[in-house]
Design a protein around this motif. Structure first.
Motif, PDB file in Angstrom:
ATOM      1  N   ALA A   1      34.679  34.887  56.411  1.00 35.28           N
ATOM      2  CA  ALA A   1      33.391  35.123  57.063  1.00 35.28           C
ATOM      3  C   ALA A   1      33.515  36.139  58.190  1.00 35.28           C
ATOM      4  O   ALA A   1      32.662  37.024  58.344  1.00 35.28           O
ATOM      5  N   ARG A   2      34.599  36.037  58.969  1.00 37.08           N
ATOM      6  CA  ARG A   2      34.811  36.981  60.057  1.00 37.08           C
ATOM      7  C   ARG A   2      34.966  38.399  59.520  1.00 37.08           C
ATOM      8  O   ARG A   2      34.424  39.370  60.063  1.00 37.08           O
TER       9      ARG A   2
ATOM     10  N   VAL B   1      31.423  33.977  48.090  1.00 36.79           N
ATOM     11  CA  VAL B   1      32.881  33.921  48.262  1.00 36.79           C
ATOM     12  C   VAL B   1      33.333  32.469  48.218  1.00 36.79           C
ATOM     13  O   VAL B   1      32.837  31.628  48.976  1.00 36.79           O
ATOM     14  N   LEU B   2      34.292  32.175  47.325  1.00 42.76           N
ATOM     15  CA  LEU B   2      34.809  30.815  47.172  1.00 42.76           C
ATOM     16  C   LEU B   2      36.076  30.647  48.007  1.00 42.76           C
ATOM     17  O   LEU B   2      37.063  31.368  47.810  1.00 42.76           O
ATOM     18  N   ALA B   3      36.041  29.699  48.931  1.00 44.45           N
ATOM     19  CA  ALA B   3      37.206  29.408  49.779  1.00 44.45           C
ATOM     20  C   ALA B   3      37.286  27.900  49.982  1.00 44.45           C
ATOM     21  O   ALA B   3      37.233  27.397  51.099  1.00 44.45           O
TER      22      ALA B   3
ATOM     23  N   ARG C   1      23.799  40.415  52.175  1.00 42.26           N
ATOM     24  CA  ARG C   1      23.870  38.998  52.538  1.00 42.26           C
ATOM     25  C   ARG C   1      24.985  38.299  51.766  1.00 42.26           C
ATOM     26  O   ARG C   1      25.026  38.347  50.536  1.00 42.26           O
ATOM     27  N   ALA C   2      25.897  37.611  52.485  1.00 38.04           N
ATOM     28  CA  ALA C   2      27.023  36.922  51.851  1.00 38.04           C
ATOM     29  C   ALA C   2      26.995  35.438  52.196  1.00 38.04           C
ATOM     30  O   ALA C   2      26.630  35.048  53.315  1.00 38.04           O
ATOM     31  N   ALA C   3      27.406  34.622  51.230  1.00 36.45           N
ATOM     32  CA  ALA C   3      27.576  33.184  51.453  1.00 36.45           C
ATOM     33  C   ALA C   3      29.027  32.831  51.171  1.00 36.45           C
ATOM     34  O   ALA C   3      29.561  33.166  50.110  1.00 36.45           O
ATOM     35  N   VAL C   4      29.662  32.183  52.125  1.00 31.25           N
ATOM     36  CA  VAL C   4      31.046  31.735  51.960  1.00 31.25           C
ATOM     37  C   VAL C   4      31.022  30.227  51.759  1.00 31.25           C
ATOM     38  O   VAL C   4      30.556  29.486  52.629  1.00 31.25           O
ATOM     39  N   ILE C   5      31.507  29.763  50.612  1.00 28.78           N
ATOM     40  CA  ILE C   5      31.572  28.323  50.353  1.00 28.78           C
ATOM     41  C   ILE C   5      32.923  27.817  50.827  1.00 28.78           C
ATOM     42  O   ILE C   5      33.958  28.143  50.246  1.00 28.78           O
ATOM     43  N   GLY C   6      32.915  27.050  51.896  1.00 34.42           N
ATOM     44  CA  GLY C   6      34.150  26.519  52.471  1.00 34.42           C
ATOM     45  C   GLY C   6      34.232  26.815  53.948  1.00 34.42           C
ATOM     46  O   GLY C   6      34.308  27.981  54.353  1.00 34.42           O
ATOM     47  N   GLY C   7      34.220  25.758  54.760  1.00 39.78           N
ATOM     48  CA  GLY C   7      34.288  25.925  56.213  1.00 39.78           C
ATOM     49  C   GLY C   7      35.655  25.599  56.771  1.00 39.78           C
ATOM     50  O   GLY C   7      35.785  25.193  57.936  1.00 39.78           O
TER      51      GLY C   7
ATOM     52  N   TYR D   1      54.030  40.777  49.958  1.00 42.27           N
ATOM     53  CA  TYR D   1      53.176  40.994  51.127  1.00 42.27           C
ATOM     54  C   TYR D   1      52.784  39.660  51.760  1.00 42.27           C
ATOM     55  O   TYR D   1      52.943  38.592  51.170  1.00 42.27           O
ATOM     56  N   ASN D   2      52.282  39.748  52.985  1.00 41.61           N
ATOM     57  CA  ASN D   2      51.916  38.574  53.768  1.00 41.61           C
ATOM     58  C   ASN D   2      50.482  38.162  53.427  1.00 41.61           C
ATOM     59  O   ASN D   2      49.522  38.733  53.929  1.00 41.61           O
ATOM     60  N   ARG D   3      50.361  37.145  52.585  1.00 43.93           N
ATOM     61  CA  ARG D   3      49.043  36.707  52.125  1.00 43.93           C
ATOM     62  C   ARG D   3      48.188  36.180  53.275  1.00 43.93           C
ATOM     63  O   ARG D   3      46.959  36.253  53.239  1.00 43.93           O
ATOM     64  N   ILE D   4      48.848  35.648  54.307  1.00 40.27           N
ATOM     65  CA  ILE D   4      48.110  35.080  55.442  1.00 40.27           C
ATOM     66  C   ILE D   4      47.318  36.155  56.173  1.00 40.27           C
ATOM     67  O   ILE D   4      46.299  35.872  56.793  1.00 40.27           O
ATOM     68  N   MET D   5      47.793  37.387  56.106  1.00 41.70           N
ATOM     69  CA  MET D   5      47.154  38.479  56.834  1.00 41.70           C
ATOM     70  C   MET D   5      46.070  39.190  56.028  1.00 41.70           C
ATOM     71  O   MET D   5      45.554  40.221  56.450  1.00 41.70           O
ATOM     72  N   LEU D   6      45.693  38.638  54.877  1.00 34.90           N
ATOM     73  CA  LEU D   6      44.644  39.269  54.077  1.00 34.90           C
ATOM     74  C   LEU D   6      43.333  39.388  54.845  1.00 34.90           C
ATOM     75  O   LEU D   6      42.577  40.343  54.664  1.00 34.90           O
ATOM     76  N   SER D   7      43.072  38.392  55.691  1.00 32.62           N
ATOM     77  CA  SER D   7      41.823  38.438  56.458  1.00 32.62           C
ATOM     78  C   SER D   7      41.784  39.658  57.378  1.00 32.62           C
ATOM     79  O   SER D   7      40.713  40.218  57.639  1.00 32.62           O
ATOM     80  N   LYS D   8      42.954  40.085  57.855  1.00 32.48           N
ATOM     81  CA  LYS D   8      43.007  41.277  58.711  1.00 32.48           C
ATOM     82  C   LYS D   8      42.670  42.529  57.901  1.00 32.48           C
ATOM     83  O   LYS D   8      42.018  43.447  58.402  1.00 32.48           O
ATOM     84  N   VAL D   9      43.130  42.554  56.640  1.00 30.30           N
ATOM     85  CA  VAL D   9      42.790  43.682  55.760  1.00 30.30           C
ATOM     86  C   VAL D   9      41.288  43.701  55.515  1.00 30.30           C
ATOM     87  O   VAL D   9      40.639  44.745  55.581  1.00 30.30           O
ATOM     88  N   LEU D  10      40.723  42.517  55.243  1.00 30.73           N
ATOM     89  CA  LEU D  10      39.292  42.418  54.992  1.00 30.73           C
ATOM     90  C   LEU D  10      38.481  42.846  56.206  1.00 30.73           C
ATOM     91  O   LEU D  10      37.426  43.471  56.079  1.00 30.73           O
TER      92      LEU D  10
END
Length: 661
Positions: free
Chosen positions: A160-161, A235-237, A146-152, A42-51
């Motif tokens: 985050a989106r 979330v660790l990124a 409430r969520a915190a994403v570590i990594g900008g 599968y296309n790992r780059i598109m995981l954000s679309k699934v999320l």
């Protein structure tokens, strides 16, 4: 008997390499692929679309189970390779199974980097790297707010989106002073931050997480400056770490990743590595295009096809971050580069910067409008002089994305991840009557990886369907390629190819050895560029020339390719006759008073035929294509005529030298 090929890793890099191997030599190997997830490729780059909830796992599947079955590929899922016995050529799996191989590809990819922060193992902390991570985050959004994403960086912003779309309050924590600091500069990063804040994200910049607070479950973050952030989901990124354990456990040389040479060979014979687990020339790539480039080289190596070595890639990103088009390539900041061009449009929300190093284009960043991205990447690859930017500024393409597409040559790349040119897309649209970007993706793979080129693919489709100028269907040179003569000529002129094999490899010939047609055409076009090449003394097609010095005697001047005929007023110069079927009467090019001038004009005409005709194109067909009036306008310019005549004479001298006369 087929050789046994095993691939450890069922991700994008390894499976793409298998696709190339199957395309080049479908019967060469008995293939086994080992994957540690339960899913097909599968296309790992598109995981954000699934999320984000607008795409299903099925939608991001590149090759479903039927693809493996149709090709006779043995697929072992939810299996982890732990050690390779390089002497007996056996792979030992965690389940106790063994897999034999003759050739082995390591495509183990990478995992999310897990920093050594106290509390990192608490419940409520997850990485963002695979389908399971997506499912964890989606489940958490149903119970927590409430969520915190570590990594900008890009991955963190995409996570985050997605969490925003799931209805959570999202805080992004970044240790640098601006977002996406590896791809953007401060100006573009500030523009992006303002846009994302408008969407609802909240940012904590220049913050270093000291520990994750909470008793049993994560309840927030404590920073090194003493401040705290309360959050229910962490979330660790913060980056990736190459998966090299199986290689290191098996005596294969590793550094940051598995060390490979220019043909993707590891330190152990018959074992290769591609993708995020491979380290080439001290560099580990985490972007799709370099991984696919590596895969092509390895596929040709394994199938015994001549190939140019892999010499590294220029990292670039062309993507949409939370709805904003962003492009970045090369060096965009630092002490060694200078800003050559910088443009900001506050009303349209666009930004462009191009940098140079030692007078050559070194990098570029675009924000809000990425239509020039592929063009700038092409200039960057060619190490074009900075002056070309002035030409671009003086003659901008009109019409936004459609204008940019129409300004592109057919051989130029639209989808760099998959190496798909504009011409290939146009041809596919015409041949298969494609009507949507999704159909183009399924047919050509364009936009099927990172998705950053999807707007450009759509623009090509719009231009073809609307009949816009600058986009036309081409007739391929032969069945080995979708490219036409003009596209191949343009590509050869634009790139310093070593030989015909290099051309076929770089332009993605579907038969690496070519066929009778292209094996003759490509060396001819190479000869047009390299004057020292033997092929620079050839014509596109054998021609017949007639000179009649007495107009009272019958002659065949009107059915010859090129001819001169004496007349009372001087000498007539003809071009484009043909004595066989279909019979064509030669066209009068001009009348010259002196024989010397007539011979110069005829020589110039033959040289222009040599330089502008397609290989195998007879003079009468060439004349029909370019037109008599444009030919006259070009050749009757004395300066141009003299230059062409001189080149013809030089070619004749070279022919005599080659022949030893």
């Amino acid at each position: 008997m087929k050789r046994k090929l095993a691939v450890i890793g069922n991700g994008m890099a390894g499976v793409r390499c298998v696709e190339e191997i199957y395309r080049l030599s479908p019967d060469a190997f008995e293939i086994t692929i080992i994957g540690d997830e339960p899913h097909p490729n599968y296309n790992r780059i598109m995981l954000s679309k699934v999320l984000q909830g607008d795409t299903s796992i099925t939608d991001i599947t590149i090759n479903d189970f039927s693809w493996y079955k149709e090709r006779g590929i043995r697929l072992l899922l939810s299996e982890k390779a732990v050690r390779i016995n390089t002497g007996s050529k056996k792979i030992h799996l965690e389940s106790g199974k063994e897999v034999s191989y003759d050739e082995l590809i390591l495509a183990t990819g990478s995992s999310a980097f897990i920093p050594s922060i106290p509390g990192i193992q608490k419940s409520g902390v997850t990485a963002f790297r695979n389908i399971k991570d997506c499912e964890t985050m989606m489940e958490a959004s149903e119970s927590y707010r409430r969520a915190a994403v570590i990594g900008g960086g890009l991955l963190g912003l995409e996570a985050a989106r997605g969490l925003l779309n799931l209805g959570m309050e999202v805080h992004v924590v970044h240790n640098a002073s601006y977002l996406m600091n590896r791809q953007l500069d401060t100006m573009s990063a500030d523009m992006l931050k303002r846009e994302l804040m408008g969407q609802g994200m909240r940012f904590w910049m220049e913050k270093r997480t000291e520990k994750i607070i909470g008793r049993k479950r994560a309840e927030g973050l404590q920073f090194s400056d003493g401040t705290k952030l309360i959050a229910d989901l962490i979330v660790l990124a913060v980056g990736i770490s190459p998966n090299i354990a199986v290689a290191a456990n098996s005596g294969i040389k590793t550094n940051r990743a598995v060390v490979v040479d220019d043909y993707m060979r590891t330190s152990v014979p018959h074992i290769y590595a591609v993708g995020e687990c491979a380290e080439h020339d001290d560099t580990v790539y985490g972007l799709v295009a370099p991984l696919y480039e590596q895969g092509k080289v390895l596929a040709r190596t394994l199938t015994g096809v001549d190939t140019a070595p892999y010499k590294g890639s220029i990292p670039y990103s062309m993507l949409k971050v939370s709805g904003v088009d962003v492009f970045s390539a090369g060096d965009i900041q630092g002490s060694e580069v200078q800003v050559a061009l910088q443009q900001y449009n506050g009303l349209q929300g666009t930004y462009k910067k191009v940098t140079v190093k030692e007078g050559k284009i070194a990098g570029a960043v675009l924000y809000g409008d990425s239509t020039e991205g592929m063009k700038l990447l092409d200039l960057l690859k060619k190490r074009a002089a900075a002056e070309v930017l002035l030409e671009k500024a003086e003659s901008p393409g009109a019409g936004g994305m459609d204008g940019a597409v129409m300004a592109m040559a057919d051989h130029e790349t639209i989808c760099s991840c998959n190496g798909v040119s504009k011409g290939a897309i146009v041809l596919a649209i015409g041949e298969d009557n494609l009507q949507t970007v999704e159909q183009i993706r399924d047919k050509t793979k364009a936009s099927g990886s990172c998705g950053g080129c999807k707007p450009m693919v759509g623009a090509v489709l719009n231009c073809v369907l609307s009949g816009a100028g600058g986009v036309k269907t081409v007739i391929p040179i032969c069945s080995c390629t979708t490219l036409g003569h003009e596209q191949v000529k343009e590509a050869i002129i634009a790139n310093a190819y070593i030989n015909a094999a290099h051309v076929r490899a770089d332009l993605d010939w579907n038969r690496s050895e070519g066929c009778q047609v292209c094996r003759a055409a490509i060396p001819y076009y190479l000869g047009l560029v390299n004057e020292s090449d033997r092929n620079a003394v050839r014509l596109p097609y054998p021609v017949r020339v007639e000179i009649s010095s007495n107009y009272l005697e019958p002659s065949d001047v009107l059915v010859r390719d090129f001819s001169l005929s004496a007349v009372p007023a001087g000498w007539e110069v003809y071009v484009g006759g043909h004595a066989e079927h279909p019979v064509k009467q030669a066209q009068l090019l001009a009348v010259e008073a002196e024989e010397t001038n007539a011979r110069q004009l005829a020589a110039a005409c033959m040289q222009w035929y040599r330089e502008s005709a397609y290989y195998g194109e007879r003079p009468w067909k060439w004349l029909d294509r370019i037109g008599l009036l444009p030919l006259r306008e070009k050749l009757l310019d004395l300066e141009t005529q003299e230059e062409l005549s001189e080149r013809w004479q030089e070619a004749e001298r070279m022919e005599m030298a080659w022949s030893g006369k």
